[in-house]
Design a protein around this motif. Structure first.
Motif, PDB file in Angstrom:
ATOM      1  N   ALA A 119       0.833  -1.213   0.000  1.00 18.23           N
ATOM      2  CA  ALA A 119       0.000   0.000   0.000  1.00 18.23           C
ATOM      3  C   ALA A 119       0.867   1.263   0.000  1.00 18.23           C
ATOM      4  O   ALA A 119       0.521   2.264  -0.641  1.00 18.23           O
ATOM      5  CB  ALA A 119      -0.901  -0.015   1.223  1.00 18.23           C
ATOM      6  N   ASN A 120       1.983   1.214   0.704  1.00 17.21           N
ATOM      7  CA  ASN A 120       2.848   2.405   0.750  1.00 17.21           C
ATOM      8  C   ASN A 120       3.433   2.712  -0.629  1.00 17.21           C
ATOM      9  O   ASN A 120       3.530   3.877  -1.016  1.00 17.21           O
ATOM     10  CB  ASN A 120       3.972   2.208   1.772  1.00 17.21           C
ATOM     11  N   THR A 121       3.816   1.670  -1.353  1.00 10.50           N
ATOM     12  CA  THR A 121       4.353   1.881  -2.710  1.00 10.50           C
ATOM     13  C   THR A 121       3.279   2.530  -3.576  1.00 10.50           C
ATOM     14  O   THR A 121       3.532   3.529  -4.257  1.00 10.50           O
ATOM     15  CB  THR A 121       4.773   0.531  -3.337  1.00 10.50           C
ATOM     16  N   LEU A 122       2.083   1.944  -3.532  1.00  5.98           N
ATOM     17  CA  LEU A 122       0.981   2.485  -4.347  1.00  5.98           C
ATOM     18  C   LEU A 122       0.748   3.962  -4.020  1.00  5.98           C
ATOM     19  O   LEU A 122       0.642   4.806  -4.911  1.00  5.98           O
ATOM     20  CB  LEU A 122      -0.300   1.673  -4.074  1.00  5.98           C
ATOM     21  N   MET A 123       0.689   4.273  -2.732  1.00  4.46           N
ATOM     22  CA  MET A 123       0.340   5.652  -2.338  1.00  4.46           C
ATOM     23  C   MET A 123       1.480   6.633  -2.618  1.00  4.46           C
ATOM     24  O   MET A 123       1.247   7.811  -2.801  1.00  4.46           O
ATOM     25  CB  MET A 123      -0.075   5.690  -0.868  1.00  4.46           C
ATOM     26  N   HIS A 124       2.711   6.136  -2.651  1.00  4.21           N
ATOM     27  CA  HIS A 124       3.804   7.030  -3.034  1.00  4.21           C
ATOM     28  C   HIS A 124       3.862   7.222  -4.545  1.00  4.21           C
ATOM     29  O   HIS A 124       4.389   8.213  -5.025  1.00  4.21           O
ATOM     30  CB  HIS A 124       5.147   6.505  -2.508  1.00  4.21           C
ATOM     31  N   ARG A 125       3.298   6.253  -5.280  1.00  2.18           N
ATOM     32  CA  ARG A 125       3.337   6.340  -6.750  1.00  2.18           C
ATOM     33  C   ARG A 125       2.190   7.157  -7.317  1.00  2.18           C
ATOM     34  O   ARG A 125       2.302   7.748  -8.362  1.00  2.18           O
ATOM     35  CB  ARG A 125       3.218   4.937  -7.352  1.00  2.18           C
ATOM     36  N   GLN A 126       1.038   7.084  -6.641  1.00  2.00           N
ATOM     37  CA  GLN A 126      -0.184   7.587  -7.280  1.00  2.00           C
ATOM     38  C   GLN A 126      -0.983   8.491  -6.352  1.00  2.00           C
ATOM     39  O   GLN A 126      -1.030   8.248  -5.139  1.00  2.00           O
ATOM     40  CB  GLN A 126      -1.063   6.379  -7.638  1.00  2.00           C
ATOM     41  N   TYR A 127      -1.617   9.502  -6.937  1.00  4.53           N
ATOM     42  CA  TYR A 127      -2.533  10.345  -6.160  1.00  4.53           C
ATOM     43  C   TYR A 127      -3.956   9.852  -6.355  1.00  4.53           C
ATOM     44  O   TYR A 127      -4.318   9.409  -7.446  1.00  4.53           O
ATOM     45  CB  TYR A 127      -2.455  11.800  -6.652  1.00  4.53           C
ATOM     46  N   PHE A 128      -4.746   9.975  -5.299  1.00  9.55           N
ATOM     47  CA  PHE A 128      -6.181   9.664  -5.389  1.00  9.55           C
ATOM     48  C   PHE A 128      -6.944  10.794  -4.693  1.00  9.55           C
ATOM     49  O   PHE A 128      -6.454  11.360  -3.715  1.00  9.55           O
ATOM     50  CB  PHE A 128      -6.502   8.340  -4.679  1.00  9.55           C
ATOM     51  N   ASP A 129      -8.149  11.091  -5.186  1.00  7.82           N
ATOM     52  CA  ASP A 129      -8.952  12.102  -4.491  1.00  7.82           C
ATOM     53  C   ASP A 129      -9.295  11.615  -3.087  1.00  7.82           C
ATOM     54  O   ASP A 129      -9.251  12.370  -2.127  1.00  7.82           O
ATOM     55  CB  ASP A 129     -10.249  12.381  -5.276  1.00  7.82           C
ATOM     56  N   ILE A 130      -9.657  10.347  -3.003  1.00  6.56           N
ATOM     57  CA  ILE A 130     -10.057   9.790  -1.701  1.00  6.56           C
ATOM     58  C   ILE A 130      -9.201   8.562  -1.411  1.00  6.56           C
ATOM     59  O   ILE A 130      -9.144   7.634  -2.228  1.00  6.56           O
ATOM     60  CB  ILE A 130     -11.549   9.390  -1.707  1.00  6.56           C
ATOM     61  N   VAL A 131      -8.540   8.582  -0.277  1.00  6.37           N
ATOM     62  CA  VAL A 131      -7.751   7.412   0.135  1.00  6.37           C
ATOM     63  C   VAL A 131      -8.396   6.809   1.379  1.00  6.37           C
ATOM     64  O   VAL A 131      -8.708   7.529   2.337  1.00  6.37           O
ATOM     65  CB  VAL A 131      -6.284   7.804   0.438  1.00  6.37           C
ATOM     66  N   ALA A 146      -0.062   7.943   2.831  1.00  7.97           N
ATOM     67  CA  ALA A 146      -1.463   8.354   2.635  1.00  7.97           C
ATOM     68  C   ALA A 146      -1.562   9.873   2.557  1.00  7.97           C
ATOM     69  O   ALA A 146      -2.323  10.424   1.756  1.00  7.97           O
ATOM     70  CB  ALA A 146      -2.327   7.824   3.771  1.00  7.97           C
ATOM     71  N   ALA A 147      -0.765  10.548   3.379  1.00 12.94           N
ATOM     72  CA  ALA A 147      -0.777  12.020   3.370  1.00 12.94           C
ATOM     73  C   ALA A 147      -0.265  12.552   2.035  1.00 12.94           C
ATOM     74  O   ALA A 147      -0.695  13.593   1.557  1.00 12.94           O
ATOM     75  CB  ALA A 147       0.074  12.558   4.519  1.00 12.94           C
ATOM     76  N   SER A 148       0.649  11.811   1.433  1.00 12.32           N
ATOM     77  CA  SER A 148       1.164  12.218   0.133  1.00 12.32           C
ATOM     78  C   SER A 148       0.124  11.966  -0.961  1.00 12.32           C
ATOM     79  O   SER A 148      -0.080  12.789  -1.848  1.00 12.32           O
ATOM     80  CB  SER A 148       2.450  11.419  -0.158  1.00 12.32           C
ATOM     81  N   SER A 149      -0.567  10.838  -0.877  1.00 14.26           N
ATOM     82  CA  SER A 149      -1.442  10.413  -1.966  1.00 14.26           C
ATOM     83  C   SER A 149      -2.805  11.109  -1.984  1.00 14.26           C
ATOM     84  O   SER A 149      -3.335  11.409  -3.052  1.00 14.26           O
ATOM     85  CB  SER A 149      -1.657   8.898  -1.841  1.00 14.26           C
ATOM     86  N   ALA A 150      -3.365  11.370  -0.803  1.00 13.70           N
ATOM     87  CA  ALA A 150      -4.759  11.848  -0.743  1.00 13.70           C
ATOM     88  C   ALA A 150      -4.859  13.315  -1.136  1.00 13.70           C
ATOM     89  O   ALA A 150      -4.166  14.158  -0.576  1.00 13.70           O
ATOM     90  CB  ALA A 150      -5.302  11.648   0.668  1.00 13.70           C
ATOM     91  N   ARG A 151      -5.757  13.602  -2.104  1.00 16.91           N
ATOM     92  CA  ARG A 151      -5.909  14.987  -2.559  1.00 16.91           C
ATOM     93  C   ARG A 151      -7.060  15.699  -1.851  1.00 16.91           C
ATOM     94  O   ARG A 151      -7.008  16.899  -1.624  1.00 16.91           O
ATOM     95  CB  ARG A 151      -6.158  15.005  -4.068  1.00 16.91           C
ATOM     96  N   ARG A 152      -8.147  14.957  -1.552  1.00  5.83           N
ATOM     97  CA  ARG A 152      -9.326  15.641  -1.019  1.00  5.83           C
ATOM     98  C   ARG A 152      -9.827  15.087   0.305  1.00  5.83           C
ATOM     99  O   ARG A 152     -10.272  15.822   1.164  1.00  5.83           O
ATOM    100  CB  ARG A 152     -10.481  15.531  -2.013  1.00  5.83           C
ATOM    101  N   LEU A 153      -9.810  13.750   0.425  1.00 12.26           N
ATOM    102  CA  LEU A 153     -10.408  13.138   1.623  1.00 12.26           C
ATOM    103  C   LEU A 153      -9.561  11.949   2.038  1.00 12.26           C
ATOM    104  O   LEU A 153      -9.164  11.145   1.192  1.00 12.26           O
ATOM    105  CB  LEU A 153     -11.841  12.676   1.293  1.00 12.26           C
TER     106      LEU A 153
END
Ligand SMILES: C[S@@+](CC[C@H](N)C(=O)[O-])C[C@H]1O[C@@H](n2cnc3c(N)ncnc32)[C@H](O)[C@@H]1O
Ligand SMILES: [Zn+2]
Length: 386
Positions: A119-131, A146-153
């Motif tokens: 999950a950490n690899t995914l979240m460092h690679r990609q942004y999502f509006d909601i994580v 997660a703090a890096s990946s999440a854009r809105r929620l």
């Protein structure tokens, strides 16, 4: 792995059969599935719909990731019931294969993607509006990514309530870089320690927060954080961090904002020794308008656990914005009196001119801006006015 197909929230999901007939989810079954978390998932669906509507977003353009999906049930429900683009990830091969099967079973190939990685690899690679972070135990190792990946929620579940609440003190300190304290409001303590760690992780990414909803239910804490991007929002969020000082003898407590601050050590009430907890989140933990939006969705959709969900969110909506709650039974024991109905006590506090409410954290808890002295007077003489 033996499986069966269950229905939840209008989708069909192949899940592993538990090892025995006890229905307790077991790690040895390969893939995790907990029917008890339907309530958590029902609230998540309504919260995400409420969030999307509140922000006037086009659902199809929103991306949602359940970065620890297990059977995929949460993300599949999200795709079928709400409709954002969903990424369902798990690092276990069995889980990944089951996720793929369940996407097909529900004909959601256009909306859902499956992913098999840490999950950490995914979240460092990609942004999502909601994580959505839904780990076994502590979400602490995933907060930074997660703090890096999440854009809105950012939605977080934590089941490590003993470390968070101070019952396993050293583990709590290690995981959250904060000192929790095991008090009669330990459930709120846990929520605020978790929120504090999330807020600090987000601040490192120049992101601030509005805490939309917090609930501690059964064995877990669940929080929903709206992300507000920008350095000044991050600075504002950090200003709502601080400490609680608490007297284990009489129950007196006070709060102090700031990360480098001087804390008193003598109780104002009984002159006993004060203990400190923190750094933790001292800002609001419920947003009334957001709770309202979640309630509207729950009442409209009436998912499987809607009655329980509505009860929790109604309590959250009515909680006054005060840090910590008192436990009526704890105080009554101290005062050597027997407790009356909790609603009567809240009523008496309101009649006496204070703010007061019950709390979702516990049936015997109440929040108020009245001081300990005033509460004790009222407890002994419920007819008193300020
Ligand atoms: C509590 S379950 C998730 C439940 C699911 N979200 C639901 O609503 O039913 C946690 C899952 O996280 C997975 N997991 C644990 N650590 C992980 C990691 N570092 N990366 C990806 N998946 C992980 C486990 O394999 C497990 O399937
Ligand atoms: Zn004291």
């Amino acid at each position: 792995m033996k499986t069966k197909v269950i229905c939840e929230g209008g989708v069909r999901i192949e899940v592993p059969l538990p090892d025995d007939s006890s229905c307790i989810p077991s790690s040895s079954t390969g893939v995790f599935y907990n029917p008890e978390m339907e309530l958590n998932r029902d609230i998540t669906i309504s919260a995400v719909v409420g969030f999307i509507k509140d922000h006037g977003l086009d659902t199809k353009s929103v991306s949602y990731a359940d970065v620890m999906s297990a059977s995929g049930i949460r993300g599949i429900r999200m795709a079928a019931e709400v409709g954002p683009r969903c990424c369902l990830n798990d690092w276990k091969q069995d889980a990944y294969e089951l996720i793929q099967k369940n996407i097909k079973l529900n004909g959601l190939e256009d909306t859902c993607t499956s992913s098999w990685q840490n999950a950490n690899t995914l979240m460092h690679r990609q942004y999502f509006d909601i994580v959505d972070l839904d780990p076994f135990g502590s979400p602490a190792p995933f907060l930074d990514a997660a703090a890096s990946s999440a854009r809105r929620l950012l939605c977080i579940t934590a089941t490590d309530t003993a470390p968070l609440c101070g019952a396993h003190l050293k583990s709590g300190i290690r995981k959250y870089a904060a000192v929790p304290l095991n008090t009669e409001y330990h459930r709120e303590m846990g929520a605020r320690i978790l929120l504090g760690a999330a807020v600090r992780a987000l601040a490192r990414r120049d992101k601030g927060v509005r805490v939309l909803l917090t609930h501690a239910t059964r064995h877990y804490v669940r929080v929903y954080l709206e992300i507000i991007r920008g350095v000044s929002s991050a600075d504002d969020a950090l200003e709502k961090m601080g400490f609680i000082t608490h007297c284990l003898n009489c129950g007196y407590r006070s709060i102090k904002y700031g990360l480098a601050t001087h804390l008193g050590s003598i109780c104002n009430h009984c002159k006993g020794k004060l203990q400190a907890a923190g750094p933790l989140w001292l800002g609001s933990i419920q947003d009334r308008d957001f709770c309202e939006a979640v309630l509207v969705e729950l009442e409209t959709k009436k998912p499987g656990k809607w009655k329980q969900a509505v009860k929790i969110i109604e309590f959250c909506r009515s909680e006054i914005d005060v840090v910590t709650y008192y436990d009526q039974h704890w105080l009554c024991k101290k005062n050597k009196i027997s407790p009356g109905p909790i609603d009567g006590l809240v009523e008496a506090l309101l009649l006496a001119g204070f703010y007061a409410s019950r709390t979702h954290f516990t049936g015997t808890g109440f929040k108020t801006d009245a001081g300990l002295e005033q509460i004790n007077i009222l407890l002994r003489n419920p007819g008193n006015k300020r």
